[in-house]
Design a protein around this motif. Structure first.
Motif, PDB file in Angstrom:
ATOM      1  N   SER A  67      -7.724  16.340  15.276  1.00 58.33           N
ATOM      2  CA  SER A  67      -8.389  17.091  14.204  1.00 58.33           C
ATOM      3  C   SER A  67      -8.508  16.239  12.941  1.00 58.33           C
ATOM      4  O   SER A  67      -9.197  16.603  11.998  1.00 58.33           O
ATOM      5  CB  SER A  67      -7.634  18.393  13.903  1.00 58.33           C
ATOM      6  N   ILE A  68      -7.805  15.103  12.925  1.00 56.89           N
ATOM      7  CA  ILE A  68      -7.897  14.165  11.795  1.00 56.89           C
ATOM      8  C   ILE A  68      -8.256  12.798  12.380  1.00 56.89           C
ATOM      9  O   ILE A  68      -7.747  12.426  13.445  1.00 56.89           O
ATOM     10  CB  ILE A  68      -6.543  14.107  11.039  1.00 56.89           C
ATOM     11  N   GLY A  69      -9.143  12.075  11.720  1.00 55.24           N
ATOM     12  CA  GLY A  69      -9.533  10.747  12.213  1.00 55.24           C
ATOM     13  C   GLY A  69      -8.886   9.646  11.397  1.00 55.24           C
ATOM     14  O   GLY A  69      -8.030   9.905  10.548  1.00 55.24           O
ATOM     15  N   SER A  70      -9.309   8.406  11.673  1.00 59.94           N
ATOM     16  CA  SER A  70      -8.867   7.287  10.836  1.00 59.94           C
ATOM     17  C   SER A  70      -9.830   7.209   9.638  1.00 59.94           C
ATOM     18  O   SER A  70     -10.875   7.878   9.618  1.00 59.94           O
ATOM     19  CB  SER A  70      -8.896   5.980  11.632  1.00 59.94           C
ATOM     20  N   HIS A  71      -9.509   6.366   8.679  1.00 59.63           N
ATOM     21  CA  HIS A  71     -10.379   6.200   7.504  1.00 59.63           C
ATOM     22  C   HIS A  71     -11.780   5.767   7.950  1.00 59.63           C
ATOM     23  O   HIS A  71     -12.794   6.352   7.555  1.00 59.63           O
ATOM     24  CB  HIS A  71      -9.732   5.158   6.594  1.00 59.63           C
ATOM     25  N   VAL A  72     -11.814   4.742   8.822  1.00 62.28           N
ATOM     26  CA  VAL A  72     -13.123   4.219   9.229  1.00 62.28           C
ATOM     27  C   VAL A  72     -13.872   5.246  10.083  1.00 62.28           C
ATOM     28  O   VAL A  72     -15.106   5.371   9.989  1.00 62.28           O
ATOM     29  CB  VAL A  72     -12.979   2.829   9.917  1.00 62.28           C
ATOM     30  N   GLU A  73     -13.154   6.036  10.869  1.00 61.17           N
ATOM     31  CA  GLU A  73     -13.838   7.087  11.659  1.00 61.17           C
ATOM     32  C   GLU A  73     -14.467   8.133  10.731  1.00 61.17           C
ATOM     33  O   GLU A  73     -15.561   8.634  11.008  1.00 61.17           O
ATOM     34  CB  GLU A  73     -12.860   7.761  12.624  1.00 61.17           C
ATOM     35  N   TYR A  79      -6.779  11.317   6.492  1.00 61.84           N
ATOM     36  CA  TYR A  79      -6.961  10.381   7.619  1.00 61.84           C
ATOM     37  C   TYR A  79      -5.593   9.812   8.005  1.00 61.84           C
ATOM     38  O   TYR A  79      -4.664   9.786   7.194  1.00 61.84           O
ATOM     39  CB  TYR A  79      -7.965   9.267   7.263  1.00 61.84           C
ATOM     40  N   TRP A  80      -5.501   9.381   9.268  1.00 59.07           N
ATOM     41  CA  TRP A  80      -4.231   8.795   9.739  1.00 59.07           C
ATOM     42  C   TRP A  80      -4.097   7.361   9.245  1.00 59.07           C
ATOM     43  O   TRP A  80      -4.984   6.542   9.464  1.00 59.07           O
ATOM     44  CB  TRP A  80      -4.160   8.790  11.276  1.00 59.07           C
ATOM     45  N   LEU A  81      -2.969   7.097   8.588  1.00 60.01           N
ATOM     46  CA  LEU A  81      -2.651   5.714   8.216  1.00 60.01           C
ATOM     47  C   LEU A  81      -2.025   5.006   9.406  1.00 60.01           C
ATOM     48  O   LEU A  81      -2.113   3.796   9.571  1.00 60.01           O
ATOM     49  CB  LEU A  81      -1.627   5.701   7.067  1.00 60.01           C
ATOM     50  N   GLN A  82      -1.333   5.790  10.230  1.00 59.83           N
ATOM     51  CA  GLN A  82      -0.762   5.281  11.473  1.00 59.83           C
ATOM     52  C   GLN A  82      -0.643   6.438  12.458  1.00 59.83           C
ATOM     53  O   GLN A  82      -0.817   7.598  12.077  1.00 59.83           O
ATOM     54  CB  GLN A  82       0.590   4.614  11.236  1.00 59.83           C
ATOM     55  N   LYS A 141       9.590  13.165   5.503  1.00 60.31           N
ATOM     56  CA  LYS A 141       9.944  12.487   6.766  1.00 60.31           C
ATOM     57  C   LYS A 141       8.804  11.661   7.321  1.00 60.31           C
ATOM     58  O   LYS A 141       8.993  10.585   7.848  1.00 60.31           O
ATOM     59  CB  LYS A 141      10.282  13.554   7.822  1.00 60.31           C
ATOM     60  N   TRP A 142       7.581  12.230   7.275  1.00 58.06           N
ATOM     61  CA  TRP A 142       6.458  11.587   7.978  1.00 58.06           C
ATOM     62  C   TRP A 142       5.219  11.397   7.094  1.00 58.06           C
ATOM     63  O   TRP A 142       4.650  10.316   7.052  1.00 58.06           O
ATOM     64  CB  TRP A 142       6.031  12.459   9.183  1.00 58.06           C
ATOM     65  N   GLY A 143       4.796  12.490   6.443  1.00 59.70           N
ATOM     66  CA  GLY A 143       3.477  12.493   5.793  1.00 59.70           C
ATOM     67  C   GLY A 143       3.278  11.350   4.811  1.00 59.70           C
ATOM     68  O   GLY A 143       2.208  10.747   4.752  1.00 59.70           O
ATOM     69  N   ARG A 144       4.340  11.027   4.088  1.00 61.06           N
ATOM     70  CA  ARG A 144       4.234  10.020   3.029  1.00 61.06           C
ATOM     71  C   ARG A 144       3.767   8.663   3.580  1.00 61.06           C
ATOM     72  O   ARG A 144       3.083   7.904   2.893  1.00 61.06           O
ATOM     73  CB  ARG A 144       5.600   9.895   2.354  1.00 61.06           C
ATOM     74  N   ASP A 145       4.136   8.364   4.827  1.00 63.99           N
ATOM     75  CA  ASP A 145       3.755   7.082   5.416  1.00 63.99           C
ATOM     76  C   ASP A 145       2.614   7.194   6.419  1.00 63.99           C
ATOM     77  O   ASP A 145       2.065   6.174   6.838  1.00 63.99           O
ATOM     78  CB  ASP A 145       4.970   6.456   6.127  1.00 63.99           C
ATOM     79  N   ILE A 146       2.297   8.421   6.835  1.00 65.81           N
ATOM     80  CA  ILE A 146       1.380   8.563   7.971  1.00 65.81           C
ATOM     81  C   ILE A 146       0.017   9.126   7.583  1.00 65.81           C
ATOM     82  O   ILE A 146      -0.981   8.850   8.231  1.00 65.81           O
ATOM     83  CB  ILE A 146       2.050   9.461   9.057  1.00 65.81           C
ATOM     84  N   LEU A 147      -0.009   9.908   6.500  1.00 64.83           N
ATOM     85  CA  LEU A 147      -1.261  10.598   6.163  1.00 64.83           C
ATOM     86  C   LEU A 147      -1.888  10.011   4.899  1.00 64.83           C
ATOM     87  O   LEU A 147      -1.222   9.880   3.871  1.00 64.83           O
ATOM     88  CB  LEU A 147      -0.970  12.093   5.958  1.00 64.83           C
ATOM     89  N   GLY A 148      -3.154   9.662   5.009  1.00 64.98           N
ATOM     90  CA  GLY A 148      -3.906   9.202   3.837  1.00 64.98           C
ATOM     91  C   GLY A 148      -4.883  10.287   3.396  1.00 64.98           C
ATOM     92  O   GLY A 148      -5.035  11.323   4.043  1.00 64.98           O
ATOM     93  N   TRP A 149      -5.534  10.026   2.291  1.00 61.02           N
ATOM     94  CA  TRP A 149      -6.517  10.977   1.757  1.00 61.02           C
ATOM     95  C   TRP A 149      -7.603  10.208   1.010  1.00 61.02           C
ATOM     96  O   TRP A 149      -7.294   9.264   0.262  1.00 61.02           O
ATOM     97  CB  TRP A 149      -5.849  11.952   0.774  1.00 61.02           C
ATOM     98  N   ALA A 150      -8.840  10.588   1.247  1.00 60.20           N
ATOM     99  CA  ALA A 150      -9.931   9.945   0.493  1.00 60.20           C
ATOM    100  C   ALA A 150     -11.048  10.938   0.238  1.00 60.20           C
ATOM    101  O   ALA A 150     -11.241  11.886   1.007  1.00 60.20           O
ATOM    102  CB  ALA A 150     -10.492   8.753   1.263  1.00 60.20           C
ATOM    103  N   ILE A 151     -11.753  10.699  -0.859  1.00 58.19           N
ATOM    104  CA  ILE A 151     -13.031  11.380  -1.080  1.00 58.19           C
ATOM    105  C   ILE A 151     -14.119  10.382  -0.683  1.00 58.19           C
ATOM    106  O   ILE A 151     -14.128   9.233  -1.150  1.00 58.19           O
ATOM    107  CB  ILE A 151     -13.176  11.837  -2.547  1.00 58.19           C
ATOM    108  N   TYR A 152     -14.997  10.816   0.223  1.00 56.92           N
ATOM    109  CA  TYR A 152     -16.071   9.968   0.739  1.00 56.92           C
ATOM    110  C   TYR A 152     -17.371  10.370   0.033  1.00 56.92           C
ATOM    111  O   TYR A 152     -17.772  11.537   0.084  1.00 56.92           O
ATOM    112  CB  TYR A 152     -16.208  10.159   2.255  1.00 56.92           C
ATOM    113  N   VAL A 153     -17.964   9.403  -0.632  1.00 56.13           N
ATOM    114  CA  VAL A 153     -19.174   9.674  -1.410  1.00 56.13           C
ATOM    115  C   VAL A 153     -20.368   9.121  -0.630  1.00 56.13           C
ATOM    116  O   VAL A 153     -20.570   7.903  -0.560  1.00 56.13           O
ATOM    117  CB  VAL A 153     -19.087   9.015  -2.805  1.00 56.13           C
ATOM    118  N   PHE A 154     -21.122  10.020  -0.031  1.00 53.35           N
ATOM    119  CA  PHE A 154     -22.275   9.633   0.782  1.00 53.35           C
ATOM    120  C   PHE A 154     -23.562   9.992   0.035  1.00 53.35           C
ATOM    121  O   PHE A 154     -23.610  10.970  -0.715  1.00 53.35           O
ATOM    122  CB  PHE A 154     -22.306  10.415   2.100  1.00 53.35           C
TER     123      PHE A 154
END
Ligand SMILES: C[S@@+](CC[C@H](N)C(=O)[O-])C[C@H]1O[C@@H](n2cnc3c(N)ncnc32)[C@H](O)[C@@H]1O
Length: 259
Positions: free
Chosen positions: A163-169, A144-147, A232-245
């Motif tokens: 193609s990538i959303g925010s965490h809440v999306e 997900y996008w952190l920014q 350059k970018w990913g470290r500050d811009i890209l997040g990752w989560a496992i969503y347990v539904f």
């Protein structure tokens, strides 16, 4: 170069082939509390670590599906050494072609880090919902996008922004489909650094021990590009989560007709 060779070389030091650390994976296994009668599928299972841990904890039946022959062979090797009696099979195939014997029949359906198989996060949720039984688990791992990502970073990733959303999306996509979000396992910068850094380390190690491999220049070029984009970018811009539904106890007619 065979693309699966690239992932094999760069992930030789990984047990879990995504930015989740092993402690968080243990927590995920604890959360799902499966009966021995459960049947599960892990699409894009990689080296099978999630499925093997589930089998060690619960003794249920399961299938792991992945299209990399390297990862399937490694998953089978790990299964033989860790849980040889387990009723787990690994299949080398396109995850998009997997169908359970009956719709809505699995206690857990997961796809961690490969939603492109179904055409994106939303479509992955639809596919897994179609496999999961009432009260079953739908588990996805998704970036997900952190920014807001700059164009240069999108070009480096070769991905359109949407193609990538925010965490809440990512969460809302599940909730719109009637799923209940019961947990998230969100990776820290430390988890990301380990996941990315192990790829650089594995590449360097492979280069030292396979000096005659004709693919070395191409392997190095790709790792170097990805390393630079991360730093350059990913470290500050890209997040990752496992969503347990969790699925509802009964599916309404609308969900049943969509899946
Ligand atoms: C980021 S890794 C995640 C692996 C595993 N879920 C884990 O977390 O350790 C992505 C996985 O998707 C697999 N993969 C990519 N495209 C696939 C497809 N069309 N069908 C099945 N597996 C696929 C790759 O071989 C790789 O194992």
């Amino acid at each position: 170069m065979d693309i699966w060779k690239y992932y094999d070389v760069t992930h030789r030091k990984h047990v879990v082939c995504n930015p989740t650390n092993e402690e968080k994976l243990t927590h995920l296994v604890d959360l799902v509390q499966l009966p021995t009668t459960a049947r599960v599928v892990d699409i894009a299972c990689g080296k099978g670590e999630f499925l093997i841990r589930l089998a060690e904890a619960y003794g249920m039946c399961g299938v792991g599906v992945d299209c990399s022959s390297f990862f399937i062979a490694e998953a089978e090797r790990r299964l033989r050494s860790r849980a040889p009696q387990a009723e787990i099979t690994f299949a080398q195939m396109d995850g998009a072609d997997f169908k359970p014997e009956k719709p809505h029949s699995l206690a857990l359906a997961s796809c961690i880090g490969a939603s492109w198989i179904f055409g994106g996060h939303a479509q992955t949720l639809d596919a897994l919902i179609g496999m999961a039984e009432p009260d079953g688990w739908v588990i996805v791992g998704e970036p997900y996008w952190l920014q807001e990502p700059p164009d240069e970073y999108l070009q480096a990733l070769g991905l359109p922004r949407d193609s990538i959303g925010s965490h809440v999306e990512n969460v809302e996509a599940g909730q719109r489909r009637g799923l209940d979000l019961v947990h998230t396992l969100v990776s820290s910068k430390d988890d990301w650094d380990r996941y990315e850094g192990l790829q650089w380390y594995a590449m360097a190690d492979y280069a030292r021990t396979h000096r005659d491999d004709a693919d070395l220049p191409e392997l190095f070029e790709r790792v170097t590009k990805e390393k630079s984009a991360y730093l350059k970018w990913g470290r500050d811009i890209l997040g990752w989560a496992i969503y347990v539904f969790r699925c509802p106890s009964t599916w309404n007619a609308k969900v049943m007709s969509r899946t």
